[in-house]
Design an enzyme around this catalytic site. Structure first.
Site, PDB file in Angstrom:
ATOM      1  N   CYS A  55     -35.058 -32.829 -37.715  1.00  0.00           N
ATOM      2  CA  CYS A  55     -34.230 -31.652 -37.419  1.00  0.00           C
ATOM      3  C   CYS A  55     -34.194 -31.345 -35.925  1.00  0.00           C
ATOM      4  O   CYS A  55     -33.898 -30.213 -35.521  1.00  0.00           O
ATOM      5  CB  CYS A  55     -34.705 -30.443 -38.221  1.00  0.00           C
ATOM      6  SG  CYS A  55     -34.665 -30.720 -40.005  1.00  0.00           S
ATOM      7  N   ALA A  89     -33.130 -30.305 -48.989  1.00  0.00           N
ATOM      8  CA  ALA A  89     -33.953 -31.438 -49.391  1.00  0.00           C
ATOM      9  C   ALA A  89     -35.411 -31.001 -49.367  1.00  0.00           C
ATOM     10  O   ALA A  89     -35.971 -30.735 -48.299  1.00  0.00           O
ATOM     11  CB  ALA A  89     -33.736 -32.616 -48.448  1.00  0.00           C
ATOM     12  N   ARG A  92     -22.231 -31.922 -42.098  1.00  0.00           N
ATOM     13  CA  ARG A  92     -22.986 -30.683 -42.318  1.00  0.00           C
ATOM     14  C   ARG A  92     -23.489 -30.144 -40.977  1.00  0.00           C
ATOM     15  O   ARG A  92     -23.425 -30.814 -39.948  1.00  0.00           O
ATOM     16  CB  ARG A  92     -24.183 -30.940 -43.241  1.00  0.00           C
ATOM     17  CG  ARG A  92     -25.163 -31.966 -42.683  1.00  0.00           C
ATOM     18  CD  ARG A  92     -26.530 -31.869 -43.322  1.00  0.00           C
ATOM     19  NE  ARG A  92     -27.374 -33.002 -42.946  1.00  0.00           N
ATOM     20  CZ  ARG A  92     -28.012 -33.114 -41.790  1.00  0.00           C
ATOM     21  NH1 ARG A  92     -27.898 -32.170 -40.866  1.00  0.00           N
ATOM     22  NH2 ARG A  92     -28.776 -34.175 -41.549  1.00  0.00           N
ATOM     23  N   GLY A  93     -24.051 -28.932 -41.013  1.00  0.00           N
ATOM     24  CA  GLY A  93     -24.747 -28.400 -39.863  1.00  0.00           C
ATOM     25  C   GLY A  93     -26.124 -29.032 -39.736  1.00  0.00           C
ATOM     26  O   GLY A  93     -26.594 -29.741 -40.622  1.00  0.00           O
ATOM     27  N   GLY A  94     -26.779 -28.783 -38.614  1.00  0.00           N
ATOM     28  CA  GLY A  94     -28.132 -29.279 -38.408  1.00  0.00           C
ATOM     29  C   GLY A  94     -28.178 -30.619 -37.708  1.00  0.00           C
ATOM     30  O   GLY A  94     -27.156 -31.212 -37.356  1.00  0.00           O
ATOM     31  N   ALA A 152     -35.670 -29.157 -45.623  1.00  0.00           N
ATOM     32  CA  ALA A 152     -34.575 -29.085 -44.658  1.00  0.00           C
ATOM     33  C   ALA A 152     -33.325 -28.545 -45.344  1.00  0.00           C
ATOM     34  O   ALA A 152     -33.079 -28.821 -46.521  1.00  0.00           O
ATOM     35  CB  ALA A 152     -34.285 -30.463 -44.074  1.00  0.00           C
TER      36      ALA A 152
END
Length: 256
Positions: free
Chosen positions: A215, A199, A107-109, A184
């Protein structure tokens, strides 16, 4: 347009990731792709394949846009594909000794924590069928969480340059105190089909976040519905409210 949902209760992260991938693969394989582009949560192109390539399989019913998974995970830390390993502040062996797992995912992040008391929502959706782009989709997830937290008297919002849903200074016009993230968000999209999601900290033990820079931020905090309101709220109630607001914002019928 319709979207099904599954309440998985508590489920191991890897088993749930595999389930996501199965649903994602099924949805993408049955599309006629105009492009084969994978984008991260900021919309940046990561890779591309031949746009003319065809896929096999029957067409998806016109009214079906995908599936939403709701789940709680046992303690686990996940690092996004563009995340920095140094944002995990203790050795992986120490995490395992505390009963937590670690995964580097697609995923991104950056890095985040999932655990009991946290509502994780994984929408596996065809954005073309919904008629929206990736940025609008991410904004829709954020808005669903903002509306849900408002039901508990929490004024949450967005902070420029930072994904997710926030409380405190900079998040809302009247926000006070250190910015703290209550939800997030990290998404993967290919052929306009999404996986991963958000989440929301409901009654999460926030001490788990002290082992990471959540993050990737070192100057911001974390929050939960319980920490902001001073009371426990039923997880099933939060699930119902999240689904209600997703249905409103995405303009879909969500059914079990």
């Amino acid at each position: 347009m319709k979207v099904s949902f599954r309440d998985l209760g508590q489920m191991d992260y890897k088993a749930c990731w595999d389930l996501q991938q199965t649903l994602f693969d099924s949805l993408t394989a049955r599309k006629r792709p105009a492009a084969d582009t994978i984008r991260n949560a900021t919309g940046t192109e990561a890779s591309a394949a031949d746009a003319a390539r065809e896929t096999d399989g029957a067409a998806i019913p016109a009214e079906d846009a995908g599936t939403i998974l709701l789940v709680e995970h046992p303690p686990v830390y996940t690092l996004g594909k563009s995340g920095r390993a140094e944002n995990l502040l203790i050795p992986k062996a120490a995490l395992e000794a505390m009963g937590a797992k670690f995964f580097h995912i697609d995923r991104g992040g950056d890095i985040t924590f999932h655990g009991p008391g946290q509502l994780v929502c994984y929408p596996i959706l065809d954005l073309e069928r919904l008629g929206i782009g990736l940025r609008e989709y991410i904004a829709s997830l954020e808005e669903a969480v903002i509306r849900t937290t408002a039901r508990y008297g929490i004024a949450a919002g967005r902070i420029a340059g930072a994904s997710g849903v926030w409380i405190g200074e900079g998040a809302t016009p009247d926000g006070e105190g250190r910015p703290r993230k209550i939800c997030a968000i990290g998404v993967r999209s290919s052929r306009y089909v999404t996986m991963h999601g958000f989440a929301l900290n409901v009654s999460t033990d926030l001490r788990w976040f002290s082992r990471i820079n959540p993050c990737g931020f070192t100057d911001r905090g974390v929050a939960s519905i319980a920490s902001e309101t001073g009371r426990e709220v039923p997880m099933n109630e939060v699930k119902t409210r999240v689904l209600t607001h997703l249905s409103e914002i995405l303009n879909v019928e969500i059914y079990k």
